[in-house]
Design a protein around this motif. Sequence first.
Motif, mmCIF file in Angstrom:
data_model
loop_
_atom_site.group_PDB
_atom_site.id
_atom_site.type_symbol
_atom_site.label_atom_id
_atom_site.label_comp_id
_atom_site.label_asym_id
_atom_site.label_seq_id
_atom_site.Cartn_x
_atom_site.Cartn_y
_atom_site.Cartn_z
ATOM 1 N N ARG A 1 -13.015 9.977 -8.775
ATOM 2 C CA ARG A 1 -12.862 10.368 -10.993
ATOM 3 C C ARG A 1 -11.771 10.353 -11.097
ATOM 4 N NH1 ARG A 1 -16.728 14.224 -12.141
ATOM 5 N NH2 ARG A 1 -15.510 13.294 -14.717
ATOM 6 N N GLU B 1 -17.481 4.430 -13.537
ATOM 7 C CA GLU B 1 -17.729 5.702 -14.335
ATOM 8 C C GLU B 1 -19.058 5.885 -16.194
ATOM 9 O OE1 GLU B 1 -14.894 9.115 -14.830
ATOM 10 O OE2 GLU B 1 -13.364 7.817 -15.826
ATOM 11 N N ARG C 1 -17.233 7.093 -9.551
ATOM 12 C CA ARG C 1 -18.506 7.658 -8.871
ATOM 13 C C ARG C 1 -18.852 6.995 -7.923
ATOM 14 N NH1 ARG C 1 -20.093 12.267 -12.275
ATOM 15 N NH2 ARG C 1 -19.038 12.172 -13.869
ATOM 16 N N TYR D 1 -21.865 4.558 -15.023
ATOM 17 C CA TYR D 1 -22.828 5.590 -14.076
ATOM 18 C C TYR D 1 -23.134 6.320 -15.298
ATOM 19 C CZ TYR D 1 -23.402 9.747 -11.340
ATOM 20 O OH TYR D 1 -23.721 10.648 -10.829
#
Length: 731
Positions: free
Chosen positions: A322, A225, A327, A228
């Motif tokens: 999460r 994440e 992600r 991302y």
Amino acid sequence: MSNLRFKAVEEAFKKKAVQVSAPDQLTSAYYGKNVFNKKQMTKYLSKETMKVLTAVIEKGETLDRELANHVAAGMKMWAIENGATHYTHWFQPLTEGTAEKHDSFIEYASIPGSPVIEEFSGKLLAQQEPDASSFPSGGIRNTFEARGYTAWDPSSPAFIVDDTLCIPTVFISYTGEALDYKTPLLKSLNAVDKAATEVCQYFDPSVKKVFSYLGWEQEYFLIDEGLYATRPDLVLTGRTLMGHESAKNQQLEDHYFGSVPTRVQAYMKDIEFEGYKYGIPLKTRHNEVAPNQFELAPIFGETNLAVDQNLLVMSIMKKVARRHGFRLLLHEKPFAGINGSGKHNNWSLGTDTGVGLLTPGKTPEENLQFITFVVNILLAVYKNNALLKASIMTAQNAHRLGANEAPPAIISVFLGTQISTVLDKLEASTSEQAIIMDPKQGMKLGIAKIPEVLLDNTDRNRTSPFAFTGNRFEFRAVGSSANCSSAMLTLNSIVAAQLIEFKKAVDAKIAKGESKEKAIFNVLKEYIKESKPIRFDGNGYSDEWKKEAEKRGLDCETSVPVIFDVYTNPESIKLFESVGVFSERELHARNEVKWETYTKKIQIEARVLGDLVMNHIIPIAIKYQSELLDNVYKMYQVYDKEQAAKLSAYDTSIIEEISERISVIKSKTEAMVEARKVANKIEEERAKAIEYHDKVQPYFDEIRYHVDKLELIVDDELWTLPKYRELLFVR
Ligand code: ADP
Ligand code: MG
């Protein structure tokens, strides 16, 4: 290491797998605990209610208010006991994904201000009027009217997510048109049930119902994440709009079926744990071919339920990602140059007597039935190959089709050598040779015995869009983010229409005095001939195939907005109306939505691309160029002219390359913005989508090409966007 990119990479490397505490129970002990399934219904509903409800579900009848009240009371009790405080109608609008609006169970006992009680009546269960003005309807529902309603689909069980009771519903306009995927799907299941049952009765009069089955395989990418977050293109469009290929990607084929990385393994376990609570029979998990790509698949089930479960799984996957610092990317082509993600739809038909209609049988009767269905499906796919392609086409999926192990954008059917041989033999024989009536043993099939087990992996063609795989067809062109309904309702509709035609043809021959077996055989023989152009077992990527497919009259259109046209041609309208799945008005309206969605996707991508090149790429390239210029300048201060020129030759060549590329990027980006302005002025949705496809999108690759070249020469320390090698190999 100055920029966010390096921090994100560092953090990602440090992350450890989240420990998932496996429940102290066998899966079967908690399986389906969040679903109001048969087991719970028997506990919470009276015998009488159960009986009536079961009949309603099985016969697809409508629910009366009294029954709805009884069911609602039981459902509420179950939901409250399991921690639910809210309820929602859970439906599938044309935006893809699902929609929900939560309402609490509380109501005042009498006048406002009196104590609150938990209320949930049959009225609330059966029907709701969401303020649905913002869902796409293709002009059917005037926005200011905002009148659409949702109605419970009793064949899909209700379930609890967190504190909310979710009631699967259809979503319809006040004038009765479908505004969702579930309504036409249910109609198509009904149509194929009716048509297939009638055909089955030629072979076994005890068959009363035919089910359509779906086993989806969901492919996906996981990205850390932190990484991302530093890629605006991923955040806003779901795919990378730029990024040079990594030196290593999937060429070693070391990822496919390799050992699953521990962080990902923990994620997979977590999804399964969650999925089992919803009674989703998740069975298979593995690495896919591309780095950071994975797949999960359940045991197949009845199509309507399987679609609901797929949508639920996609939302679970997103949420659970999460928890694990990932992600989820469900986009069909998040990365150029490596495999995209599909969602193979394994589809078959089966009877209420337990016979798989696409499973070769043990007796000649069963085999004639098997061949009957295979051949009818072949012909249906042949006649409607363009429609089937339209059913899976989206802006995203268009990037995936035609490369890196995805099927090409031409629909053909792979049968494998065994079934092909059987059909060839049938085609070449006379009815006397094929159907031998033995006075003692009954019917014999004079064709080679069809082996019971056809699940031979060597006989598989990974890139065929529609492949026979032993007991089912695998529709591989479906995209990973899609609602399977679009493909499944089209497939079931075209097969239903074909089976109706088949029955008519056979009955006509019987009426003229042919025996049933011979009539069936003779019609099949014609169909085998007619459907030949759809059969293709070769390499779908070759240029020869494209030429050949065109010659065979298969649909070779590649422009997404133009592909949608087939939905509203006279044959498609007639077909969908004849099986009661769509009205002409619905087909037109849905195309409006498709074109609008297409335009919006391209528009967003164009904007993101423009922003990124102007405020990331060009400034970085100039910064680096200025460092080089500084170096060149200093060379001339220290050395004599001739030597300085020699020593700074590399610098100057890069300086010039940067200038050239920047100038191309800038002019193309400006041209793209101008093209967008022109397109935006077009009012008509179809024309606008075509303009976006023809005039705006072509700039994407042209701009990207130069950006990716800059990525190769600009100092790595200055580059702000995580590169493919980081996005794909850090987990
Ligand atoms: P593959 O080898 O194609 O990757 P998977 O095991 O990943 O196969 O997935 C195959 C899917 O096909 C599963 O969901 C499986 O339950 C489903 N399937 C198997 N038989 C049938 C059938 N007769 N009808 C529909 N789906 C089926
Ligand atoms: Mg698989």
